[in-house]
Design an enzyme around this catalytic site. Sequence first.
Site, PDB file in Angstrom:
ATOM      1  N   ALA A 175      -8.028  -7.747  -8.728  1.00  0.00           N
ATOM      2  CA  ALA A 175      -9.197  -8.462  -8.230  1.00  0.00           C
ATOM      3  C   ALA A 175      -9.706  -9.482  -9.240  1.00  0.00           C
ATOM      4  O   ALA A 175     -10.218 -10.542  -8.859  1.00  0.00           O
ATOM      5  CB  ALA A 175     -10.306  -7.469  -7.876  1.00  0.00           C
ATOM      6  N   SER A 190     -11.476  -0.349  -0.961  1.00  0.00           N
ATOM      7  CA  SER A 190     -10.208  -0.411  -0.210  1.00  0.00           C
ATOM      8  C   SER A 190     -10.437  -0.727   1.252  1.00  0.00           C
ATOM      9  O   SER A 190      -9.605  -1.376   1.901  1.00  0.00           O
ATOM     10  CB  SER A 190      -9.478   0.942  -0.289  1.00  0.00           C
ATOM     11  OG  SER A 190      -8.689   1.041  -1.436  1.00  0.00           O
ATOM     12  N   HIS A 193      -3.433   5.977   3.395  1.00  0.00           N
ATOM     13  CA  HIS A 193      -4.258   4.833   3.002  1.00  0.00           C
ATOM     14  C   HIS A 193      -3.752   3.530   3.615  1.00  0.00           C
ATOM     15  O   HIS A 193      -4.531   2.722   4.145  1.00  0.00           O
ATOM     16  CB  HIS A 193      -4.275   4.746   1.477  1.00  0.00           C
ATOM     17  CG  HIS A 193      -5.243   3.784   0.902  1.00  0.00           C
ATOM     18  ND1 HIS A 193      -4.950   2.448   0.727  1.00  0.00           N
ATOM     19  CD2 HIS A 193      -6.499   3.949   0.415  1.00  0.00           C
ATOM     20  CE1 HIS A 193      -5.981   1.838   0.170  1.00  0.00           C
ATOM     21  NE2 HIS A 193      -6.936   2.724  -0.033  1.00  0.00           N
ATOM     22  N   ASP A 202      -2.004   3.212  18.067  1.00  0.00           N
ATOM     23  CA  ASP A 202      -2.925   2.074  18.001  1.00  0.00           C
ATOM     24  C   ASP A 202      -2.373   0.922  17.162  1.00  0.00           C
ATOM     25  O   ASP A 202      -3.061  -0.081  16.961  1.00  0.00           O
ATOM     26  CB  ASP A 202      -4.272   2.522  17.421  1.00  0.00           C
ATOM     27  CG  ASP A 202      -5.461   1.906  18.151  1.00  0.00           C
ATOM     28  OD1 ASP A 202      -5.246   1.069  19.046  1.00  0.00           O
ATOM     29  OD2 ASP A 202      -6.603   2.250  17.812  1.00  0.00           O
ATOM     30  N   ASP A 226       0.840  -1.194   0.000  1.00  0.00           N
ATOM     31  CA  ASP A 226       0.000   0.000   0.000  1.00  0.00           C
ATOM     32  C   ASP A 226       0.876   1.245   0.000  1.00  0.00           C
ATOM     33  O   ASP A 226       2.035   1.208  -0.412  1.00  0.00           O
ATOM     34  CB  ASP A 226      -0.930  -0.039   1.223  1.00  0.00           C
ATOM     35  CG  ASP A 226      -2.297   0.555   0.938  1.00  0.00           C
ATOM     36  OD1 ASP A 226      -2.358   1.779   0.730  1.00  0.00           O
ATOM     37  OD2 ASP A 226      -3.292  -0.191   0.944  1.00  0.00           O
ATOM     38  N   ASN A 235      -7.602  -1.775  23.826  1.00  0.00           N
ATOM     39  CA  ASN A 235      -6.526  -1.089  24.547  1.00  0.00           C
ATOM     40  C   ASN A 235      -6.962   0.293  25.044  1.00  0.00           C
ATOM     41  O   ASN A 235      -6.116   1.121  25.396  1.00  0.00           O
ATOM     42  CB  ASN A 235      -5.290  -0.951  23.654  1.00  0.00           C
ATOM     43  CG  ASN A 235      -5.552  -0.099  22.409  1.00  0.00           C
ATOM     44  OD1 ASN A 235      -6.702   0.135  22.040  1.00  0.00           O
ATOM     45  ND2 ASN A 235      -4.483   0.350  21.772  1.00  0.00           N
TER      46      ASN A 235
END
Length: 475
Positions: free
Chosen positions: A338, A415, A221, A194, A185, A235
């Site tokens: 795809a 996406s 992205h 995080d 990506d 968390n």
Amino acid sequence: MTTIASRSEHPMYHPGMLILKLRPAAEASSFASFTSRSETIAIPSASPGSSALSMFERAGLIKRVVPLTQQTVQERTVAASRGMLGALSVPTTPPPATDYRTGVNIIEIEQDSELHNLQIALANDPGVESVSRVPVRYLHMSGTGVAAAPPPASTMWNLRQIQWDQARVLPNFQEATQIRVAVLDSGIQPDHPDLQGQVNGYTFQHPDLSGVSSNLDLIGHGTHVAGTIAASINNNLGINGVCDCQILAWKIFDDQPDSFRNGNEFKFTYFVDPVMYRRALADCVDQRVDVVNLSIGGGGAPDFEEQMLFNSLLANGTTVVASMGNERQLGSPTSYPAAIPGVIAVGATDRLDRVASFSNAGNHISLSAPGVAIWSTLPTYPGQTGFEAEFRNGRLIPGEPERRENDYAAWQGTSMASPHVAAAAALLLANKGRMSGAQVRTRLEETADKVPAMGRADWHIDYGVGRLNLLRLLG
């Protein structure tokens, strides 16, 4: 790498760019003079390909020659001393069957109008094994949504929709901590609060086609996709990812935006760097990763190298997941990877299990997953998803940036749907044992929910077999 397209949608192929694979020099001496790995410079024969390349070089029409093999500093120096074509990689002996890069080169020329003639000359040369145009690949993000603090992780609609909580309390539930999920990506921020500890490898490289890159995820992205897959769970911070797995990330975009015509206007966005992308795919083959997520696509059919790399991934048993694309209003054109056979193609649904307004339909769709207003992580530093275009001194240049949010945001696109399925595949492997990519696909399809719009059909062009259900998948 900056390219300009004349179509209202994204271009299918990079202007002025070819990818070619040369036969070993022992079989095709006409190209031996162009190898960067041989100390002996042979005199080239007057074959169609070598003659055409030499003519283009003398005319100053060759912009770049980039071998997919990563060259050392010494090899770059030797190649530069031999002129532009000195960079061509020619195998001196047949490479091993598992070597996917040797002898493969990308050539970029100044004038796209001359590309067809060069391609014909190369295709007719006995020293050339394959030659193709290079398809454009781009992000399948439809919109950047809202900028605000994310809702409590326990209320994330997308996780509720796939029955994430119920799946995690199944007897003998196992986390995917030993499963390696590759994210190819725009990059990633490994030290995002995080994502700390979730990223076990991050590869970014010199983009030989542009020379402009960094380790930053400027677009955001890739960080958003990674958060959907594996943001730290419970968390008390931000969001929850679908699973706890090992993220291996490859940055396949350079930092230089590409220009294209959008209706009556030009815009600058980011296209996948062809060299970085193919090197990353080859790395995934070499490392035998478990799952690959590709939230990218484009209308150009795969070239021989891209197709071979996907064939190799699938033959290794890797589960490959890719987004369907966001051009529904343009008639849902077929998007690759795809549409490559064996790849799990994912469409997007909304909160009411309806197909998203942007999500492509297609005969190759496997299943769907939430892809509208998906909260996930973004880099904590500034960035942009593209630029408005400006004409200055007769040149088209990036103007006002389309700034993105920092930290977290709700974005949409196929996406955003694809990483739900990639993470679900990781959990399936962790809980049910090793499977091939084909077996993972079968299990995903057998356990998907039939949504109301499908009627009583087993498969639908908008939804595939239905929407992802994690509880049924792992049950």
